[in-house]
Design a protein around this motif. Structure first.
Motif: not given
Ligand SMILES: [Zn+2]
Length: 149
Positions: A59-77
């Motif tokens: 769960s230590l990775a959760e925040a960072k992974v969430g941020e990276l997911c958001i940025s991937i979604v933006e890049l895909e759009s």
């Protein structure tokens, strides 16, 4: 179309094609850059998860992974909007069946419908400088004339 316009359109056709190639190359490069960025983010995600695993708490990775997911979604759009732009630049059309076709396709490879060739012209309108300010001034002057009488 009058003669002058005809001459202009002929002369600018080659320039248009060159411009189109430049535009598509630029867009393709932008897409490639974003795809690389996505891969980088995914690698970082794996890194974050593994570091958290080593610390014994994923769960230590959760925040960072969430941020990276958001940025991937933006890049895909962004990629899909760049792909739309390429389609516009290429002047591609869409068949009645929904398949994207090249502007000069004679038949749809998907459903076989013959394609009607519409000659598309770019119409440029020369916008004259606005005379509104002048009109308003003269209207105000007229009004003043009226009042002074
Ligand atoms: Zn079709």
């Amino acid at each position: 179309m009058d003669l002058l316009k005809k001459l202009k359109s002929g002369a600018s056709k080659a320039a248009d094609v060159a411009q189109q190639t430049v535009e598509i190359t630029k867009l393709t490069t932008q897409i490639a850059g974003r795809k690389r960025e996505i891969e980088k983010n995914k690698t970082l995600m794996g890194h974050e998860v593994y570091e958290a695993y080593k610390k014994g708490d994923l769960s230590l990775a959760e925040a960072k992974v969430g941020e990276l997911c958001i940025s991937i979604v933006e890049l895909e759009s962004e990629i899909s909007s760049l792909e739309q732009q390429i389609k516009r630049v290429r002047n591609e059309k869409t068949c009645a069946c929904g398949k994207d076709l090249a502007a000069d396709a004679k038949f749809c490879p998907s459903c076989g419908r013959p394609q009607i060739h519409e000659h598309t012209e770019v119409i440029t309108i020369d916008v004259l400088p606005s005379t509104e300010a002048g009109d308003a001034a003269s209207a105000a002057a007229k009004k003043q004339d009226g009042e002074s009488e």
